[in-house]
Every structure is written in C-alpha cells, then in structure tokens.
Design a protein around this motif. Sequence first.
Motif, PDB file in Angstrom:
ATOM      1  N   ASP A  36     -56.702  -2.569 -70.537  1.00  0.00           N
ATOM      2  CA  ASP A  36     -55.868  -1.666 -69.727  1.00  0.00           C
ATOM      3  C   ASP A  36     -54.496  -1.064 -70.178  1.00  0.00           C
ATOM      4  O   ASP A  36     -53.589  -1.868 -70.701  1.00  0.00           O
ATOM      5  CB  ASP A  36     -55.654  -2.763 -68.588  1.00  0.00           C
ATOM      6  CG  ASP A  36     -54.965  -1.906 -67.381  1.00  0.00           C
ATOM      7  OD1 ASP A  36     -54.358  -0.863 -67.522  1.00  0.00           O
ATOM      8  OD2 ASP A  36     -54.999  -2.666 -66.176  1.00  0.00           O
ATOM      9  N   CYS A 216     -53.652  -0.891 -60.391  1.00  0.00           N
ATOM     10  CA  CYS A 216     -54.888  -0.921 -61.237  1.00  0.00           C
ATOM     11  C   CYS A 216     -56.047   0.115 -60.642  1.00  0.00           C
ATOM     12  O   CYS A 216     -55.916   0.099 -59.311  1.00  0.00           O
ATOM     13  CB  CYS A 216     -55.615  -2.350 -61.270  1.00  0.00           C
ATOM     14  SG  CYS A 216     -54.447  -3.375 -62.300  1.00  0.00           S
ATOM     15  N   ASN A 338     -58.819   2.438 -67.566  1.00  0.00           N
ATOM     16  CA  ASN A 338     -58.270   2.110 -68.845  1.00  0.00           C
ATOM     17  C   ASN A 338     -56.967   3.056 -69.180  1.00  0.00           C
ATOM     18  O   ASN A 338     -56.040   2.562 -69.692  1.00  0.00           O
ATOM     19  CB  ASN A 338     -59.178   2.497 -70.007  1.00  0.00           C
ATOM     20  CG  ASN A 338     -60.430   1.824 -69.769  1.00  0.00           C
ATOM     21  OD1 ASN A 338     -61.228   2.108 -69.447  1.00  0.00           O
ATOM     22  ND2 ASN A 338     -60.713   0.499 -70.442  1.00  0.00           N
ATOM     23  N   HIS A 368     -61.920  -3.497 -64.160  1.00  0.00           N
ATOM     24  CA  HIS A 368     -61.327  -3.827 -62.696  1.00  0.00           C
ATOM     25  C   HIS A 368     -62.392  -3.386 -61.879  1.00  0.00           C
ATOM     26  O   HIS A 368     -62.085  -2.929 -60.673  1.00  0.00           O
ATOM     27  CB  HIS A 368     -60.093  -2.766 -62.440  1.00  0.00           C
ATOM     28  CG  HIS A 368     -58.937  -3.165 -63.321  1.00  0.00           C
ATOM     29  ND1 HIS A 368     -58.673  -4.430 -63.727  1.00  0.00           N
ATOM     30  CD2 HIS A 368     -58.264  -2.233 -64.040  1.00  0.00           C
ATOM     31  CE1 HIS A 368     -57.583  -4.095 -64.871  1.00  0.00           C
ATOM     32  NE2 HIS A 368     -57.357  -2.996 -64.951  1.00  0.00           N
TER      33      HIS A 368
END
Length: 963
Positions: A36, A216, A338, A368
């Motif tokens: 990430d 996220c 990402n 995620h």
Amino acid sequence: MTTPDSSVAVVGLSCRLPGHIRSPQAFWDALVTGRDLVTDHTDAHPRADILPAAILTETEQGFDAAHFGFSPTEVAAMDPQQQMLLELVDEAFQDAGMALTDWRGKRVGLWVGSSCLDQALLRLGPGQGGTMVDTAGALPSMLANRLSRHRLIDWRGPSEALDTACSASLVAAHRAHQALLTGEVDLAVVASANTLRLDTHTRMFAASRVLSDDGCVHPFDQGGSGFVRGEGGGALILQRTADCPTTGTRPRALVAASLTNCDGAGAPIGTPNVAGQIDLLTRTYAQAGLAPDQVDYVEGHATGTAAGDAAESRALGRVLGRARPEGEPLLVGGVKPNVGHLEGGAGLIALIKVVLSLEHGVIPPTIHHTHPLPALQRMGLQVPTTARPWPQREHTPTAGVSAFGFGGTNAHLILQQAPPAPNPPSAHSDEDQAPHLIPLSASSTAALAQSAGLWSAAMGQAGSVRQVAATAAHRRDHHHGARAVVLADSAPQAAQAWDAAAQGRTHLSLAGPRRPAHKPLVVFVYPGHGAHPATLSGHHGLEAEPVFTQALERARLAAFLESDQGEAAGLARVQPAQWAWQVAATALLASWGVRPDVVVGHSLGELAAAHTAGVLTLHEAALVVAQRSRLLEQTAPKGELLATSLDPARAQELVRSLPTVAVASINAANATVLSGPIGELDLLADQLAKSGVWTRRISDAPPAHGPLVADQAEQLPDLVKTIRPRPATTALWSTATAARAQGPEWDAAYWGRQLRSPVLLHKTVRALAEQERPVVVVEVGARSVLASALASTLAQAQRRYEVDPPLVCTDGPAAPRENLLMALGQLYTFGLNPSWPTPSTPTAAPLPLRAWTHHSSAAPQNANQVVELSALETERARTVITERVTALVRGLLPQGSALPQGDAVLAEAGLGSLALAHLHIQLIHQLPDLAGLPAHVVHQATTMSALVKAITQFWAPAHLAHS
C-alpha cells in the motif's frame, strides 16, 4: 479471435509511482507483495492539505533538464506532467530495446491522457502568465506536443492530449490501437501523468463524499467509502505484431480489441450508468470474438465508491460473470488500493498492471478487500486477495481493463498473453567469446556513474557479452552529456569495468567517463619511423576483420610492385610494412564510421596522410614509400636520431656550429629530435646528460631530415617523377611547412624537400588545436611514438586540454584488434558516433534503465526586482542593462550550455524565437524604462553583443530626450 498477423503488441513499458517505483519490475514487486503506497495524513507533512494520498517524494518528482536541453526558465514554467512524460517515454523506449533517436521524423503517434489542471491554474490564473513560455508550459493541450516536437523526438504522426476525466489514458490507448490497425502510424506511444500540486480537487472530492473515510481504497467491498488520490505516470509503446521481428522488439502482451463509448443520457452526469457499461463490454468482446468463459480476469475501474463499484459489478456480471461455467468465476480486481486513483492516468496504470500479470502468469492480490459485496457471488465474480497463478485453461490467457470517465466516456481494452519468445541458440559462437564494445551514455557523469553501477550488477543476467554490446550500441541513445565504454569478452570482465566506472576508478577495459565534445574536429596523425608493427605480420587478432586484412594485402602488394629490388630487407622492408599497416587501419576505422576531418603525417607518415587525403593513389604512395625507404636504407650505417627534451631554440643553437647535425623534428615545446652521425650524437648525448637534459638514442632509425640524407633527397624526385598529385579531398596539413596543403603541390619535388626538411609537428598540431572547434587527435600507428608530444602540445594550446587531452592511440597493451577497438571506444567518449562493429542482434538484452540527473525545478535567480534606469547615471544604467540581459539569457539557455560571448550566434546556442519573446517581456517587466522597446529590436539581434548594444541604444536616446 485476434491472430498474431493482425494483432497489436505492447513492446515497451515504463512507470513512475510512489514508493520509489521507477520501473515495471519494481511495480510488479509491489503488486505481488501487496504494498500500500498511500501516505497517511499527518499535519506535519509539507503536503498535508492533500493527504491521505499516494504521492511522489521530491526526489521522485525531479527532472533531468540537461538531458532534454531545457533552460532553467523553461523548467520553472513547465508542468511537472510534461517533465515526467519526457522521462517516461524515454524509459519506455529503453525498455522496448529501441533507440528513441531511430524514430526521429517517423510516423510515430503519441496520445497522452490526463485530467490534471494544476499547472494551468497556478501559471495562467488571474495576474499570472506573461509569455508563450508560460503558456507552453502550463496548457494541458501541450502535454503531447511538448514531446512530439522536441528536437530529440521529432515525431510526425498524430500528437494528441486527451481529457475524458478518469478514462483519459485508456481512451488514449484505444486511439493508439486503432491508429496502428488502420495504418495511420507505424508506432504508437501512450502516456499519462498525474501530479497533485493544489488541494482544489481534493476539497471538491471531499465535498462530494467520494474520498475514502479511512485513507484506504476498498474495491468491490462493503466497507468501500471512496478512493484516495494518487500521483505518478506511465508510458506504453504499441506496435503491430507483424513488425516486431523487423525492429527486434519482444511482444509483452497482445491487444485483442478496444472500444470506447458514452453513457448517454440515461443517468445524471457524474453518475455511473450500468447500461452504458454493459453496451461497451458486449461490443468489445464481440469485436474480439471471445465468449465469456474465455476471459480470465478483468482489471476494474474499482474506485471503492458504493455507487461506482455496484454499477461495475452488475455490468461485469451481466456480460461476463453469470454466463460462465460453474466453479469458474470471473476474477476481478483493481490497482487503486496500491497506488491511489491517478485520475486521468488511472487507466494506463491499470493496463500496465495487466500486461505485467499476463507476462508473469500471475494475478496479484487486490488489497483492502475484506468484506465482498453480496452481489459478487451472485454475479459470478470473485476478487483475489492473494497472488495466484493465472488460470490454466484451454484458451489463451485473456484479461480486460476498464476505465470510466466522470463525464460518462468509458473505455475497455482486451489483452492476451503474448506467445513465448523463441529460445536463443544454446551454442556459443566465436563472436560470443570475442571482445565487444559496450557503450553507455547519460546526462551527466554522476548519472553515468549510477547507471554504470546498475549495469555492473546486471551483467551476469543480461545475456552474452555480444548481445549486451549490441543492445547498448544499437538500442540505446548516445547523444547525452557523458559517455563511457567498456571492452570485454566476458560478463565478469564487463561487470568489473562498469563497477570501476561507478566507483570513479580506472580500469584497463574502461574508456571514460568523459563529457563528449559536439562534432569535434577529428585529426589523424600518422607517425613516422618506429610506429611499425612489432612483427611484420602485425595484425594478430585482426584476421577476423576482412576490411583490414584486404587493405593490408593490397598496400603490401603495391609496395612490393613499386620496389625495384623485389623482396626488400631492413628499412626498405620495415617502412613499407608500417605504411601498409596505417593504410589498413585507416580503412578499418572508416568501416567503423571514423573518418578524419584533417590528416597530418610525421616524416614517413605523410605518405599515409597523402593517400588518405586522396592526393596520391595507393600505387603512387607505395612508389614513394618504396623508393624513399630504399634510399634511407643507404644512410642507416652513417647516422641515426637522438631524441631530446630541448626546446627548439636551444636545439637550433646547439647544432648551429655542427655542419653534419641538424634538428630533424620539433615534436613538442620540449621535445626535439636531432639527426646526424652516430659519433657526434653520442658526444652530444653525453654533453646534454651532464646538463640535466633528457636524451634517448633512436639507433634503429636512419638520419632523416638532416645533412646525411642530402644526396638521397636530391635523388628521390627523379625516382618518383611519375606521380600526379590531386587536390585533397580531406583537409591536409604539411609538417614540412606547418600549413594546410592543397594537394597538387605534393609532387615529386615536394618529397625530395620533405626528406631533408625538419618535421614541424608541434607547430602544425598547435595551429589545429587552437581553433575554436574542439579537436580529437588520433595517432594511427601499430606503435605509439608521438603520444607524449601530442598530449603536451594539446595541453599547451588550450587550457581545456590540460587534464584530459583529446588524444587517442591505436596501439596499447592488448592485441592489435583489441587496441583498435579500444581506440574506437575512446573516440566515442570524446564525441564521435561510430558505426559499431558489433552488429545488432534479433532481440535486446535486458539492460537496466539509464539513471537521470534530477535537479530542482525552482525558478532561476535573475535579480527580478524592478529597477528604474532613469534614476541611474548613464554608465551605471548601461551596466544594469548588460547584467539583466546576461542573467535572462543564462536562464533561457539549455542547462549545461555555455553563455554565448561576443559574436557567438544566439540561435546556435539554443535561443529560439520563443526564448527571445520571453526575454523581451521580462526586460520590460524588470526595467520599466524599456517599456516601449519594440520586439524586433530583440528578435533581430543575432549575437550577444548585438543584443546588448541594440537595447542600450534604444534606452540611451529616450533617456537623454527626457533628461
């Protein structure tokens, strides 16, 4: 179904993304390990106003302005997207194994997708922007043309910047694909970039509640609340698959189909339309002739928003998911978790991800994703959360890529795995074991050192030395500001030499690094006696060079036929052999693309110079060589030569009272050679040694250029009277007169005088070296006998030659062929662009990308404060004008360029009309007393001195009229 004959291939990739991702391989490593790359929000961060976001560091955003020849003023005005795109496209060509310069002037199309307006808002808002430099640097419409019209690129196909919001770069890929299929272009380049310089869109997205609550992206997930923004970019090169064998490119994936559409009026703008997506998917897969169960994976737009992911899931399920066999769900995923949402560049990054996935045969995890949308299973969809091998089915591995624009413009591409590349031959040829030159060019010596370190580490995995050399020579560009070359016959040897370059150490196999001169004047100097081969065969290792061996045999035969003694011995054999070697070496260098601009000969060497310049035919030069050496053979028992460290004046004074001794040669300021009887030279050597003067007897040389050869000098013209010298086709300088020769005057009488006259090498070479154009001197001989003298003269003639004189010798510590190859490598580092002796191979070796020299994009310090000239005394005002013009010109010059002095032409220094327009406006801004300065006053000035004079003359009368 697409066939290889009708398909389009992806042949080159590049990307720049957060997390120090500078290559497709680094991107792939991040994908398969589930990294990430989003920077979390922190108030202490200098860019806290846009966080959380996937952002590039300041180092990652730098630009190599010197490489592309941009001035500091232009760089300060340039959109960082333009800067990133230039480097990304260059890297994509490196990745493809194609030299960018090979495509100059060709039908190459460029499509750039971007929706970023930050630079335009910053530079062209109210009260901003003043010149075309600002406009060209800020308008989104310039993103493609900044590249296509660059002097190093110069493409003639379509050049288009596309903005369809978040689908822009995938729409660009569709346009490129179609242009190749219709024959509109021969090569297509797709590129995108996204930079976050303002918080304008961040605030707008936040107000619209499409940004993630937790920083996220959760694609196709019940917890998805939106996306995070991202920076970065990529480039991709497309080519018709049928053309790949011609260019030696390797298909990394095939494009099976592509389409775009608009959602229509079925839903409000900004709202996803399921019907529009269904229509697009249905028609794209019908175009490709693919059934739903022949699609393995779809890289979704996958923004993580509730409405967007729901609509996309329904469309994918309707067209591809629900029609599949039981137990074979359609795998779907997204890259935004990402790297964030790159907005206009999002589609291309997704496309690059799929190319890499097909190439590696692995589907990376979608991070995620923890609570799948309930509809996924019902729709026949599944999101992989761990890396998994590509499904093994009977059909070709196939994937789709979707991108949906905010305004309703959608795009979908279908990719398929490329056929495996043919296995290279397992047997090694003799060429694989032979030494090869591996050249490397970078924008600066620092960038070259970094690149050399990368190449050193890669040598063991890059392929055979021959393939590495072929790739470096023919598939990389060499017009940059620093050069080095390695001569190696094995990967370990090459690795050691490149490691030395990276560490700033010397190595026997390394030439450079150097900053090459632009179009240096190439001067061939052919040495005289003593430069003959160690053995009269003289070409160990050169048997593999037919150009050399054939030229050598022709010259030897000509010398033998022109000798009236048949097979000669002694000097009469050695000197023709030396001349023949020089003729053959000249032919070999010419076959490698090295031809002299000027030729100079030292004593016997003038015969090789005369032939190279076209003044004497091969047989005429051979006649003079044969007769001259036979006459000198007669004098050998009588005398010899004595080399000394005397300066010319002391040498002349020393021999003034000695009628049989003369100064035979002045090779440098402190290098003279005396000619005379052996006994007298012995006495002089003892006398000079006691005075601390260095001397060395040249006992194997005849007493040429002195009194002992006077009779032979009188005989020679009659023996060679049949020669008919012609006008020189290459500039020819005589060391008998230290002046340029036209050619016809080098008749039989000249060769008689030349045998007796002193050799004025120092004066000749110094005259050439003191010209404005930089020189590179090549001593063409099997043995180097003039190197120290030539280096001394070069250093004395120009201060720029003191540290590293531009001198190349064709001999060395290795075998003759290796020595000549190293000479070629040295010439490359001094600025020549040879025809590389290692031919191109069918495919490229996987060499690392060249390193960049990144500098800050800060505006130049040009003393921008306003000055009222009328408040100054006249002389001080004129000084201020001169200072301002100089500062502005310096800021407009390409980085690394010298400031044009005096009568240097501004245009040749890189100042075009756009730069002069900027100069004109900035002068008026900084010096209000020049408010009425007409633009033509600036534009019509061709030199720096004329520019300053014209502006000063305009101001002075106006000032005096009002004072």
